[in-house]
Design an enzyme around this catalytic site. Structure first.
Site, short mmCIF file in Angstrom:
data_model
loop_
_atom_site.label_atom_id
_atom_site.label_comp_id
_atom_site.label_asym_id
_atom_site.label_seq_id
_atom_site.Cartn_x
_atom_site.Cartn_y
_atom_site.Cartn_z
CB SER A 166 50.00 -15.39 42.00
OG SER A 166 49.61 -14.87 43.24
CG ASN A 205 35.80 -29.50 60.25
OD1 ASN A 205 35.54 -28.32 60.43
ND2 ASN A 205 35.06 -30.47 60.78
CG MET A 206 35.96 -25.73 54.38
SD MET A 206 36.67 -24.74 53.03
CE MET A 206 35.41 -24.89 51.77
NE ARG A 225 36.34 -34.91 57.05
CZ ARG A 225 37.35 -34.08 56.80
NH1 ARG A 225 38.05 -34.22 55.68
NH2 ARG A 225 37.68 -33.14 57.67
CG LEU A 275 49.71 -27.07 49.79
CD1 LEU A 275 49.23 -27.24 51.21
CD2 LEU A 275 49.38 -28.30 48.94
CB VAL A 301 34.71 -24.15 57.96
CG1 VAL A 301 34.56 -25.52 58.59
CG2 VAL A 301 33.52 -23.26 58.32
CE LYS A 330 40.70 -31.26 60.56
NZ LYS A 330 41.47 -30.58 59.47
CG HIS A 357 46.42 -29.47 58.40
ND1 HIS A 357 46.91 -29.21 57.13
CD2 HIS A 357 45.34 -30.26 58.22
CE1 HIS A 357 46.16 -29.83 56.23
NE2 HIS A 357 45.20 -30.48 56.87
CB SER A 393 42.82 -30.47 47.95
OG SER A 393 43.79 -30.45 48.98
CD GLU A 451 49.12 -32.66 57.62
OE1 GLU A 451 49.69 -32.20 58.63
OE2 GLU A 451 48.29 -33.59 57.67
CB VAL A 475 40.50 -23.65 50.73
CG1 VAL A 475 40.52 -25.17 50.86
CG2 VAL A 475 39.20 -23.21 50.06
CE1 TYR A 512 44.64 -34.85 54.86
CE2 TYR A 512 42.47 -35.51 55.63
CZ TYR A 512 43.39 -35.37 54.61
OH TYR A 512 43.06 -35.77 53.34
CB ILE A 520 41.58 -21.63 57.32
CG1 ILE A 520 41.55 -20.92 58.67
CG2 ILE A 520 40.69 -22.85 57.28
CD1 ILE A 520 42.22 -19.57 58.68
CG ASP A 521 42.74 -27.53 57.71
OD1 ASP A 521 42.19 -27.22 58.78
OD2 ASP A 521 42.31 -28.41 56.96
#
Length: 368
Positions: A218, A298-299, A15, A238, A296, A73, A93, A132, A116, A265, A91, A267-268
């Protein structure tokens, strides 16, 4: 303002944080832009297009020797020497990253403006939402891929066969990631259940996705029970700016059938599954407790053209404000000011300071 666009260095990250169109708009407004050679090639934008838009094509040092660096990133260790007090808009994170990055930002006097944690007037995360959505779509697709026996999975297809649904997907989280993961998995033809925190979303999701979509509030016991029969688990939890909470324990993962798949997802931001650890596109999976883990960090980088267009559409209005006014653009805009994570040797985002155990470095930055 002098703005730099470096080439991303994260594994298989293709990207880019600005398109030639965006460069042209910034240059027309009086900014100068330095683009590192090859920065946009992975997303289909040639150096010549950036040059035609008014940018100067330079090397990595030139792309970082600016007032404002725009990235996709977080800076990696190879980029730490370039951090020298400028502003970086990307981003980060930080709550889910090793503290070494935050310490480097603090010591170098770099200003970290994080996509983010930026909020709009309604408290939503407009710069996180497009990625997302892509990650949510991808979670169900990649999960279906690794369920194949040839890829180490249990051999269950997510799909309809002569009108009968096959494969069970559990998605934990009812936000943007969860919605897109559910819609994609349901569209493939699987049985899909969402574990969420907002009961009112159940009817809305069924209306937009399909009447057979399952939904429950949940809580650990219900999650554990559903996991015993799930073929694919998607973690989509999140916490704004903070480290994600573990909502799935190691014992819950161990209760899944061997050859099942999970995609975290979150994981970041540290991951929402106890057995998760960060992976990269060149080595995306590992097996723990008999379950294939795809984590991963950076999906969306797997689909750089789509991701770049979606990301820059969202980020450019804020970038244009920064180019025109610098940090003054954050003053009087409470949502934009929440993007400021590190400034002048202090952490300015409390959830980040708490997650990293660095509250002594926290200082409120009042933009008003």
């Amino acid at each position: 303002m002098k703005i730099g666009l470096p080439r991303e260095t994260k594994d298989n990250e293709n990207r880019v944080a600005m398109t030639p169109r965006g460069v042209a708009q910034l240059c027309a407004s009086g900014s100068s832009v330095v683009v590192q050679e090859g920065a946009g090639v992975g997303s289909g934008f040639a150096d010549a297009e950036y040059a035609a838009a008014g940018a100067r094509i330079g090397d990595v040092e030139e792309a970082w020797d600016v007032d404002l660096v725009v990235k996709v990133k977080e800076p990696l260790e190879s980029e730490y020497p370039f951090l020298a007090g400028q502003s970086v808009f990307t981003y980060f994170h930080l709550a889910g990253c090793p503290p070494h990055l935050t310490r480097t930002l603090l010591e170098s006097g770099t200003t970290a403006i994080a996509y983010e944690t930026l909020e709009d007037a309604a408290g939503r995360l407009p710069l996180l939402a497009p990625m997302s959505a892509i990650a949510g779509n991808m979670a169900s697709l990649v999960g279906a891929y690794y369920l194949a026996r040839a890829h180490g999975g249990k051999g269950v297809q997510l799909g309809q066969v002569l009108g009968i649904r096959h494969g069970r997907v559990l998605i934990i989280g009812d936000g943007v990631v969860g919605f897109h993961a559910a819609r994609t998995a349901y569209g493939l033809g699987a049985h899909v259940t969402v574990a969420g925190l907002d009961a009112d979303k159940a009817a809305r999701m069924r209306a937009e996705i399909g009447p057979d979509l399952g939904f429950f509030l949940s809580e650990p016991r219900a999650i554990a029970e559903e996991l015993r029969r799930a073929d694919l688990l998607v973690g989509a939890v999140l916490q704004h700016g903070a480290r994600a909470d573990y909502v799935v324990s190691r014992d819950m993962v161990a209760g899944m059938e061997p050859g099942s798949v999970l995609v975290d997802v979150s994981i970041d931001q540290g991951g929402c599954i106890e057995t998760s650890r960060p992976t990269r596109h060149s080595d995306p999976v590992y097996v723990s407790e008999g379950v294939i883990h795809y984590c991963v960090t950076n999906m969306p980088g797997a689909y750089p053209r789509t991701s770049t267009l979606a990301l820059t559409e969202a980020t450019f209005p804020y970038l244009a404000k920064l180019a025109e006014r610098g940090l003054d653009a954050l003053r009087g805009d409470p949502g934009f000011s929440k993007a400021l994570n590190v400034h002048r040797g202090h952490i300015t985002c409390r959830p980040v300071a708490e997650a990293l155990g660095m509250l002594e470095k926290y200082q409120d930055w009042n933009p008003l």
